[in-house]
Motif scaffolding. Sequence first.
Motif, mmCIF file in Angstrom:
data_model
loop_
_atom_site.group_PDB
_atom_site.id
_atom_site.type_symbol
_atom_site.label_atom_id
_atom_site.label_comp_id
_atom_site.label_asym_id
_atom_site.label_seq_id
_atom_site.Cartn_x
_atom_site.Cartn_y
_atom_site.Cartn_z
ATOM 1 N N GLU A 1 0.830 -1.208 0.000
ATOM 2 C CA GLU A 1 0.000 0.000 0.000
ATOM 3 C C GLU A 1 0.861 1.254 0.000
ATOM 4 O O GLU A 1 1.914 1.296 0.644
ATOM 5 N N GLU A 2 0.404 2.259 -0.724
ATOM 6 C CA GLU A 2 1.030 3.581 -0.737
ATOM 7 C C GLU A 2 -0.021 4.595 -0.321
ATOM 8 O O GLU A 2 -1.207 4.384 -0.561
ATOM 9 N N PRO A 3 0.387 5.713 0.309
ATOM 10 C CA PRO A 3 -0.594 6.730 0.658
ATOM 11 C C PRO A 3 -1.333 7.207 -0.595
ATOM 12 O O PRO A 3 -0.727 7.383 -1.655
ATOM 13 N N ARG A 4 -2.638 7.394 -0.463
ATOM 14 C CA ARG A 4 -3.450 7.840 -1.602
ATOM 15 C C ARG A 4 -3.219 9.325 -1.868
ATOM 16 O O ARG A 4 -2.998 10.100 -0.937
ATOM 17 N N TYR A 5 -3.282 9.681 -3.144
ATOM 18 C CA TYR A 5 -3.117 11.083 -3.524
ATOM 19 C C TYR A 5 -3.877 11.351 -4.811
ATOM 20 O O TYR A 5 -4.239 10.423 -5.540
ATOM 21 N N MET B 1 3.484 -3.708 5.824
ATOM 22 C CA MET B 1 4.506 -2.821 5.259
ATOM 23 C C MET B 1 3.866 -1.971 4.182
ATOM 24 O O MET B 1 3.031 -2.449 3.414
ATOM 25 N N THR B 2 4.244 -0.707 4.136
ATOM 26 C CA THR B 2 3.762 0.208 3.105
ATOM 27 C C THR B 2 4.976 0.843 2.424
ATOM 28 O O THR B 2 6.110 0.627 2.829
ATOM 29 N N ALA B 3 4.736 1.621 1.420
ATOM 30 C CA ALA B 3 5.788 2.383 0.756
ATOM 31 C C ALA B 3 5.246 3.796 0.544
ATOM 32 O O ALA B 3 4.037 3.971 0.441
ATOM 33 N N PRO B 4 6.076 4.784 0.497
ATOM 34 C CA PRO B 4 7.535 4.767 0.531
ATOM 35 C C PRO B 4 8.087 4.867 1.951
ATOM 36 O O PRO B 4 7.365 5.154 2.894
#
Length: 193
Positions: free
Chosen positions: A25-29, A84-87
């Motif tokens: 998962e990555e933060p949404r934007y 775990m997420t990125a970045p």
Amino acid sequence: MRLASMVTDVAKGFGSLVGVRGGTEEPRYDVQETTHGLEIRRYGPRIAAETTVPGGEESARSAGCRRLAGYIFGANVSKSKIAMTAPVSQARGPGDSWIVRFYMPSQSTMNTLPTPEEQNVELVEVAGETVAVLRFSGDRSRGTVDARSAELLRVLEKTAWFPNGEPVAWFYDPPWTVPFRRRNEVVVPVVAR
């Protein structure tokens, strides 16, 4: 069932070696604009686990990542594992130190996240922000990050956006990923001119 799980783990490990990021998962934007090779993104509020580490950039990143990985792999009061997420985010800290962050999964809240066992790990609320982003691959040494940060600020002068803070480095892949397949970004908060 166990064999299928092992095959999946091996496939994920090989995928991370060549820069395949499936399932992280990555933060949404929202992309506000693409201009001069930059992306202007709007991020909502999010939560990060962060630690401040003294020393050189690469050694601080390594130590910070180990410390934060400990937290998400169970070094917390409830012994819970966190996805775990990125970045991974890295910014200059006070003095000769670096601030390393792991963003928490989007469904997390300050009330549902477990308290870190390590006193040098803290949970922080990150306010929503608009940022300019320059993506690059390959080397992520201090010299490269500095050069890309300078490029980001130089290109930003040609746009309708003004920097509103210092550049930060974001790294999406583990260190063993083949360099030309790595996704790296330098990011700076911006406001409209």
